[in-house]
Scaffold this motif. Structure first.
Motif, PDB file in Angstrom:
ATOM      1  N   TYR A 157       0.890  -1.179   0.000  1.00 48.40           N
ATOM      2  CA  TYR A 157       0.000   0.000   0.000  1.00 48.40           C
ATOM      3  C   TYR A 157       0.927   1.228   0.000  1.00 48.40           C
ATOM      4  O   TYR A 157       1.470   1.592   1.044  1.00 48.40           O
ATOM      5  CB  TYR A 157      -0.890  -0.044   1.241  1.00 48.40           C
ATOM      6  N   PRO A 158       1.142   1.820  -1.179  1.00 46.71           N
ATOM      7  CA  PRO A 158       2.060   2.952  -1.262  1.00 46.71           C
ATOM      8  C   PRO A 158       1.332   4.286  -1.083  1.00 46.71           C
ATOM      9  O   PRO A 158       0.146   4.401  -1.408  1.00 46.71           O
ATOM     10  CB  PRO A 158       2.589   2.844  -2.699  1.00 46.71           C
ATOM     11  N   PHE A 197       1.355   9.441   3.042  1.00 44.75           N
ATOM     12  CA  PHE A 197       1.061   9.280   4.479  1.00 44.75           C
ATOM     13  C   PHE A 197       1.659  10.434   5.302  1.00 44.75           C
ATOM     14  O   PHE A 197       2.381  10.213   6.277  1.00 44.75           O
ATOM     15  CB  PHE A 197       1.565   7.924   5.000  1.00 44.75           C
ATOM     16  N   GLY A 208      -8.606   7.436   7.452  1.00 43.21           N
ATOM     17  CA  GLY A 208      -8.961   6.920   6.115  1.00 43.21           C
ATOM     18  C   GLY A 208      -7.932   5.902   5.648  1.00 43.21           C
ATOM     19  O   GLY A 208      -8.274   4.807   5.192  1.00 43.21           O
ATOM     20  N   LYS A 221       7.789  16.719  -3.539  1.00 46.09           N
ATOM     21  CA  LYS A 221       6.763  17.252  -2.639  1.00 46.09           C
ATOM     22  C   LYS A 221       7.465  17.898  -1.452  1.00 46.09           C
ATOM     23  O   LYS A 221       8.633  17.626  -1.180  1.00 46.09           O
ATOM     24  CB  LYS A 221       5.857  16.117  -2.145  1.00 46.09           C
ATOM     25  N   ARG A 225      -4.649   0.461  -3.479  1.00 43.03           N
ATOM     26  CA  ARG A 225      -4.871   1.905  -3.427  1.00 43.03           C
ATOM     27  C   ARG A 225      -6.295   2.152  -2.930  1.00 43.03           C
ATOM     28  O   ARG A 225      -7.198   1.341  -3.151  1.00 43.03           O
ATOM     29  CB  ARG A 225      -4.701   2.532  -4.830  1.00 43.03           C
ATOM     30  N   GLY A 226      -6.485   3.268  -2.269  1.00 41.48           N
ATOM     31  CA  GLY A 226      -7.809   3.634  -1.775  1.00 41.48           C
ATOM     32  C   GLY A 226      -8.460   4.634  -2.715  1.00 41.48           C
ATOM     33  O   GLY A 226      -7.769   5.462  -3.305  1.00 41.48           O
ATOM     34  N   ILE A 227      -9.771   4.509  -2.847  1.00 41.13           N
ATOM     35  CA  ILE A 227     -10.508   5.443  -3.712  1.00 41.13           C
ATOM     36  C   ILE A 227     -11.549   6.166  -2.878  1.00 41.13           C
ATOM     37  O   ILE A 227     -12.352   5.547  -2.184  1.00 41.13           O
ATOM     38  CB  ILE A 227     -11.247   4.685  -4.848  1.00 41.13           C
ATOM     39  N   ARG A 228     -11.506   7.495  -2.942  1.00 37.18           N
ATOM     40  CA  ARG A 228     -12.491   8.286  -2.201  1.00 37.18           C
ATOM     41  C   ARG A 228     -13.584   8.826  -3.094  1.00 37.18           C
ATOM     42  O   ARG A 228     -14.723   8.952  -2.703  1.00 37.18           O
ATOM     43  CB  ARG A 228     -11.813   9.492  -1.522  1.00 37.18           C
ATOM     44  N   ASP A 263     -10.330  10.936  -7.413  1.00 37.21           N
ATOM     45  CA  ASP A 263      -9.271   9.957  -7.137  1.00 37.21           C
ATOM     46  C   ASP A 263      -9.205   8.956  -8.281  1.00 37.21           C
ATOM     47  O   ASP A 263      -8.134   8.565  -8.719  1.00 37.21           O
ATOM     48  CB  ASP A 263      -9.590   9.138  -5.862  1.00 37.21           C
ATOM     49  N   GLU A 313      -6.014   7.542 -10.274  1.00 39.03           N
ATOM     50  CA  GLU A 313      -5.623   6.162  -9.936  1.00 39.03           C
ATOM     51  C   GLU A 313      -5.588   5.271 -11.178  1.00 39.03           C
ATOM     52  O   GLU A 313      -4.757   4.384 -11.279  1.00 39.03           O
ATOM     53  CB  GLU A 313      -6.578   5.584  -8.885  1.00 39.03           C
ATOM     54  N   THR A 367     -13.234   3.736  -0.034  1.00 42.59           N
ATOM     55  CA  THR A 367     -13.146   4.262   1.325  1.00 42.59           C
ATOM     56  C   THR A 367     -14.448   3.995   2.085  1.00 42.59           C
ATOM     57  O   THR A 367     -15.514   3.893   1.483  1.00 42.59           O
ATOM     58  CB  THR A 367     -12.883   5.783   1.306  1.00 42.59           C
ATOM     59  N   TYR A 407     -15.080   8.491   5.777  1.00 46.41           N
ATOM     60  CA  TYR A 407     -13.766   9.107   5.560  1.00 46.41           C
ATOM     61  C   TYR A 407     -13.588   9.622   4.136  1.00 46.41           C
ATOM     62  O   TYR A 407     -12.469   9.944   3.734  1.00 46.41           O
ATOM     63  CB  TYR A 407     -12.652   8.097   5.865  1.00 46.41           C
ATOM     64  N   LEU A 432     -11.818  12.862   3.738  1.00 44.40           N
ATOM     65  CA  LEU A 432     -10.625  13.012   4.570  1.00 44.40           C
ATOM     66  C   LEU A 432      -9.325  12.874   3.778  1.00 44.40           C
ATOM     67  O   LEU A 432      -9.144  11.926   3.020  1.00 44.40           O
ATOM     68  CB  LEU A 432     -10.699  11.930   5.659  1.00 44.40           C
TER      69      LEU A 432
HETATM   70  P1  ADP Z   1      -0.592   9.856  -2.504  1.00 39.58           P
HETATM   71  O1  ADP Z   1       0.275  11.063  -2.401  1.00 39.58           O
HETATM   72  O2  ADP Z   1       0.052   8.669  -3.131  1.00 39.58           O
HETATM   73  O3  ADP Z   1      -2.007  10.101  -2.987  1.00 39.58           O
HETATM   74  P2  ADP Z   1      -1.753   9.593   0.092  1.00 39.58           P
HETATM   75  O4  ADP Z   1      -1.039   9.344   1.373  1.00 39.58           O
HETATM   76  O5  ADP Z   1      -2.496  10.862  -0.031  1.00 39.58           O
HETATM   77  O6  ADP Z   1      -0.674   9.391  -1.001  1.00 39.58           O
HETATM   78  O7  ADP Z   1      -2.738   8.380  -0.204  1.00 39.58           O
HETATM   79  C1  ADP Z   1      -2.316   7.063  -0.345  1.00 39.58           C
HETATM   80  C2  ADP Z   1      -3.486   6.210  -0.785  1.00 39.58           C
HETATM   81  O8  ADP Z   1      -4.514   6.265   0.194  1.00 39.58           O
HETATM   82  C3  ADP Z   1      -4.147   6.652  -2.091  1.00 39.58           C
HETATM   83  O9  ADP Z   1      -4.604   5.498  -2.775  1.00 39.58           O
HETATM   84  C4  ADP Z   1      -5.322   7.482  -1.621  1.00 39.58           C
HETATM   85  O10 ADP Z   1      -6.363   7.501  -2.583  1.00 39.58           O
HETATM   86  C5  ADP Z   1      -5.725   6.690  -0.396  1.00 39.58           C
HETATM   87  N1  ADP Z   1      -6.443   7.506   0.572  1.00 39.58           N
HETATM   88  C6  ADP Z   1      -6.109   8.719   1.062  1.00 39.58           C
HETATM   89  N2  ADP Z   1      -7.042   9.160   1.945  1.00 39.58           N
HETATM   90  C7  ADP Z   1      -7.993   8.199   1.999  1.00 39.58           C
HETATM   91  C8  ADP Z   1      -9.252   8.089   2.674  1.00 39.58           C
HETATM   92  N3  ADP Z   1      -9.714   9.060   3.462  1.00 39.58           N
HETATM   93  N4  ADP Z   1      -9.968   6.960   2.468  1.00 39.58           N
HETATM   94  C9  ADP Z   1      -9.500   5.987   1.661  1.00 39.58           C
HETATM   95  N5  ADP Z   1      -8.367   6.049   0.968  1.00 39.58           N
HETATM   96  C10 ADP Z   1      -7.610   7.142   1.122  1.00 39.58           C
END
Ligand code: ADP
Length: 168
Positions: free
Chosen positions: A13-14, A17, A23, A48, A94-97, A101, A105, A126, A130, A133
């Motif tokens: 899970y990259p 952070f 989230g 960044k 990867r997470g999708i909000r 996103d 993605e 998500t 969240y 978030l």
């Molecule tokens: P990046 O700079 O790679 O987007 P982030 O730390 O912002 O790194 O996010 C890492 C992953 O976590 C991404 O897939 C992002 O969509 C997901 N993510 C971020 N916030 C949330 C949330 N509130 N709920 C679910 N997934 C999230």
């Protein structure tokens, strides 16, 4: 869960952070149930301008995932697919909000597929509570001494307070 050749299933899970939020933690907990090992990998991205150093972000992630035995914290600055190979990992999580996103993605997943077709990307939606978030929102609120207690674990709340207390 084991793959057919009895290799353990390792996912990565990259992300940035900067810092980890509830989230992210929701995705970490859910992904940890789906794989033998989950590596949360902090992207060491020089373009960044992060609030927390890579080491600080790793330490905070370790604290908030200490109850999850199959979760490890790592960092990378190489191509993600190359990092994955070095850790014998097959799946990117990867997470999708939101739709926003999703567009980014898809681009990322397609690029990684092009670079290494054997590596799969899976998306987790998500938890709706969240969906608004992000680390950026958390930093913005904390900067102005607003409460972030419903957005991040207490360890992160304290680290944010300490960071902004030492800034003008
Ligand atoms: P990046 O700079 O790679 O987007 P982030 O730390 O912002 O790194 O996010 C890492 C992953 O976590 C991404 O897939 C992002 O969509 C997901 N993510 C971020 N916030 C949330 C949330 N509130 N709920 C679910 N997934 C999230």
């Amino acid at each position: 869960m084991s793959s057919s050749n009895n290799e353990s299933r390792v996912a990565v899970y990259p992300g940035s952070f900067d810092p980890v939020t509830y989230g992210h933690l929701d995705i970490i907990r859910r992904a940890a149930k789906q794989f033998d090992h989950l590596i949360v990998a902090v992207l060491n991205n020089t373009s960044k301008n992060p609030l927390f150093s890579v080491d600080e972000r790793k330490a905070l992630l370790s604290e908030v995932t200490r109850d999850l035995p199959n979760v490890a914290i790592d960092s990378f600055r190489d191509l993600l697919v190359r990092f994955m190979r070095s850790r014998h990992a097959q799946v990117i999580v990867r997470g999708i909000r939101s739709i926003t996103d999703f567009e980014y993605e898809i681009q990322l997943a397609s690029t990684n597929h092009q670079l290494d077709p054997e590596i799969e990307t899976i998306f987790m939606m998500t938890n709706p509570k969240y969906s608004y978030l992000s680390s950026s929102i958390v930093k913005e609120i904390a900067q102005f001494r607003g409460s972030v207690k419903d957005l991040v674990p207490p360890e992160i709340e304290r680290a944010l307070a300490a960071k902004f207390a030492s800034r003008p």
